[in-house]
Design a protein around this motif. Structure first.
Motif, PDB file in Angstrom:
ATOM      1  N   VAL A 128       0.845  -1.206   0.000  1.00  0.00           N
ATOM      2  CA  VAL A 128       0.000   0.000   0.000  1.00  0.00           C
ATOM      3  C   VAL A 128       0.876   1.251   0.000  1.00  0.00           C
ATOM      4  CG1 VAL A 128      -1.763   1.316   1.255  1.00  0.00           C
ATOM      5  CG2 VAL A 128      -1.884  -1.194   1.185  1.00  0.00           C
ATOM      6  N   LEU A 129       0.625   2.115  -0.961  1.00  0.00           N
ATOM      7  CA  LEU A 129       1.371   3.362  -1.069  1.00  0.00           C
ATOM      8  C   LEU A 129       0.413   4.547  -0.950  1.00  0.00           C
ATOM      9  CD1 LEU A 129       3.872   5.069  -1.708  1.00  0.00           C
ATOM     10  CD2 LEU A 129       3.423   4.689  -4.147  1.00  0.00           C
ATOM     11  N   GLN A 132      13.045   3.139  -4.807  1.00  0.00           N
ATOM     12  CA  GLN A 132      13.675   2.464  -3.659  1.00  0.00           C
ATOM     13  C   GLN A 132      12.821   2.510  -2.405  1.00  0.00           C
ATOM     14  OE1 GLN A 132      17.840   3.688  -2.933  1.00  0.00           O
ATOM     15  NE2 GLN A 132      17.610   4.899  -4.789  1.00  0.00           N
ATOM     16  N   GLN A 133      11.926   3.479  -2.339  1.00  0.00           N
ATOM     17  CA  GLN A 133      11.136   3.679  -1.111  1.00  0.00           C
ATOM     18  C   GLN A 133       9.741   3.075  -1.200  1.00  0.00           C
ATOM     19  OE1 GLN A 133      12.398   4.993   1.533  1.00  0.00           O
ATOM     20  NE2 GLN A 133      14.152   6.167   0.829  1.00  0.00           N
ATOM     21  N   THR A 134       9.399   2.451  -2.314  1.00  0.00           N
ATOM     22  CA  THR A 134       8.036   1.919  -2.469  1.00  0.00           C
ATOM     23  C   THR A 134       7.841   0.722  -1.531  1.00  0.00           C
ATOM     24  OG1 THR A 134       8.784   0.631  -4.365  1.00  0.00           O
ATOM     25  CG2 THR A 134       7.744   2.746  -4.842  1.00  0.00           C
ATOM     26  N   GLN A 175       3.414  -4.289   3.494  1.00  0.00           N
ATOM     27  CA  GLN A 175       3.838  -3.010   4.051  1.00  0.00           C
ATOM     28  C   GLN A 175       2.991  -1.850   3.537  1.00  0.00           C
ATOM     29  OE1 GLN A 175       6.890  -2.287   5.982  1.00  0.00           O
ATOM     30  NE2 GLN A 175       6.900  -4.485   6.367  1.00  0.00           N
ATOM     31  N   MET A 176       2.940  -0.824   4.367  1.00  0.00           N
ATOM     32  CA  MET A 176       2.280   0.416   3.975  1.00  0.00           C
ATOM     33  C   MET A 176       3.337   1.516   4.042  1.00  0.00           C
ATOM     34  SD  MET A 176      -1.006   2.111   5.891  1.00  0.00           S
ATOM     35  CE  MET A 176      -2.001   0.660   5.885  1.00  0.00           C
ATOM     36  N   ARG A 224       1.572   2.563 -12.933  1.00  0.00           N
ATOM     37  CA  ARG A 224       0.911   1.368 -13.480  1.00  0.00           C
ATOM     38  C   ARG A 224       1.746   0.120 -13.192  1.00  0.00           C
ATOM     39  NH1 ARG A 224       1.267   1.396 -18.676  1.00  0.00           N
ATOM     40  NH2 ARG A 224       0.453   3.516 -18.702  1.00  0.00           N
ATOM     41  N   LEU A 225       3.047   0.251 -13.352  1.00  0.00           N
ATOM     42  CA  LEU A 225       3.948  -0.858 -13.009  1.00  0.00           C
ATOM     43  C   LEU A 225       3.752  -1.268 -11.548  1.00  0.00           C
ATOM     44  CD1 LEU A 225       6.762  -2.537 -13.240  1.00  0.00           C
ATOM     45  CD2 LEU A 225       7.754  -0.454 -12.332  1.00  0.00           C
ATOM     46  N   LEU A 226       3.773  -0.291 -10.648  1.00  0.00           N
ATOM     47  CA  LEU A 226       3.609  -0.600  -9.228  1.00  0.00           C
ATOM     48  C   LEU A 226       2.261  -1.293  -8.995  1.00  0.00           C
ATOM     49  CD1 LEU A 226       4.871   2.697  -7.514  1.00  0.00           C
ATOM     50  CD2 LEU A 226       6.174   0.597  -7.896  1.00  0.00           C
TER      51      LEU A 226
END
Ligand code: AMP
Ligand code: MG
Length: 269
Positions: A60-61, A111-113, A118-119, A156-158
């Motif tokens: 979750v971002l 790098q931070q995604t 994880q959220m 979209r990739l994520l």
């Protein structure tokens, strides 16, 4: 509360006249009622985050953007109060370092995604690269102009790799910013947050609003929607964001993993 009313429609031009930073139409009550409603939402978010961690499947971002003093830090404090720090992380994006500048602008971001289970909360984000960068001409227009498509492709990739993305624009008025900057000046314990640079940015208010308009029009997608959150009232901002995250997480229909068979027969000696 229906936070869909705050969702920016893909491709739709934003006319700021129609977005009221004082709106509180989705909550039936005053400030005291609003503040009283938040703890139950905090507990619900805590449960859902525990489930996210246990299931270890979704990522979750949450992206927070807004003008100076819009309340990004306050949102993090209030909305995520009580969640387990093991499963939630904040990534703050400041002016890029020389090493970061030597790479493409998404390098430091990717790098931070969040990982599975994880959220991650982005306090500012890759959107700065089409906001402050655009307003200050830090790169030529043909370079920042390409970035909307690049950002949509990146998100979209994520999303295709299992990330649920929610983006919140914390919408305050220029008058409200004036008041909040003044509060920072007046309160000795808030003065550390005051930067004279914020006054220079404030002069560029209209340019920033135009740049935000372009972001919301071009990068609100079904897989990574933007919400334009009325944020003049902090309590209402917190309720809208909290509610949106909770209903999105509920929509994932997460489940605790199956446990080993035969646990009912176990006797611990
Ligand atoms: P703050 O969030 O108040 O700590 O400030 C962080 C500062 O870093 C803000 O002024 C942002 O505009 C700036 N910033 C963040 N990302 C970038 C970027 N990609 N390029 C230039 N400045 C940035
Ligand atoms: Mg600041």
């Amino acid at each position: 509360m229906d936070s869909n009313v705050y969702r920016a429609k893909p491709g739709k031009t934003i006319d700021w006249k129609h977005w009221d930073p004082d709106d509180k139409s989705q909550f039936d009550g005053d400030k005291d009622d609003g503040r009283a409603a938040l703890p139950a939402l905090n507990r619900r978010l805590e449960e859902l985050q525990e489930l996210l961690y246990a299931e270890n499947k979704h990522k979750v971002l949450i992206v927070l953007q807004g003008m100076d003093t819009a309340g990004k830090d306050g949102t993090i404090r209030h909305v995520f109060e009580g969640v387990n720090p093991q499963g939630v992380r904040v990534a703050s994006f400041k002016a890029p370092t020389p090493i970061e500048l030597a790479h493409d602008y998404l390098w430091r971001v990717h790098q931070q995604t969040p990982a599975s289970g994880q959220m991650t909360i982005f306090n500012r984000s890759h959107y700065e690269d089409v906001l402050v960068v655009r307003v200050h001409n830090l790169v030529p227009p043909e370079v920042w102009g390409r970035r909307y498509d690049q950002i949509n492709a990146f998100e979209r990739l994520l999303a295709e790799e299992g990330t649920t993305i929610l983006k919140f624009f914390l919408h305050i008025s220029k008058d409200e910013q004036k008041q909040r900057l003044q509060d920072r000046l007046d309160d000795r314990e808030k003065r550390w947050k005051f930067s004279t640079g914020d006054l220079a940015e404030r002069k560029l208010w209209d340019n920033y609003m135009a740049a935000y308009g372009a972001v919301l029009e071009k990068t609100s997608t079904d897989h990574a929607p933007w919400y334009i959150v009325p944020a003049n009232r902090k309590w209402y901002r917190d309720l809208v964001i909290s509610h949106t995250i909770i209903s999105t997480l509920e929509g994932l229909h997460m489940r605790y993993p199956e446990c080993e068979p035969g646990l009912d027969e176990i006797v611990i000696e």
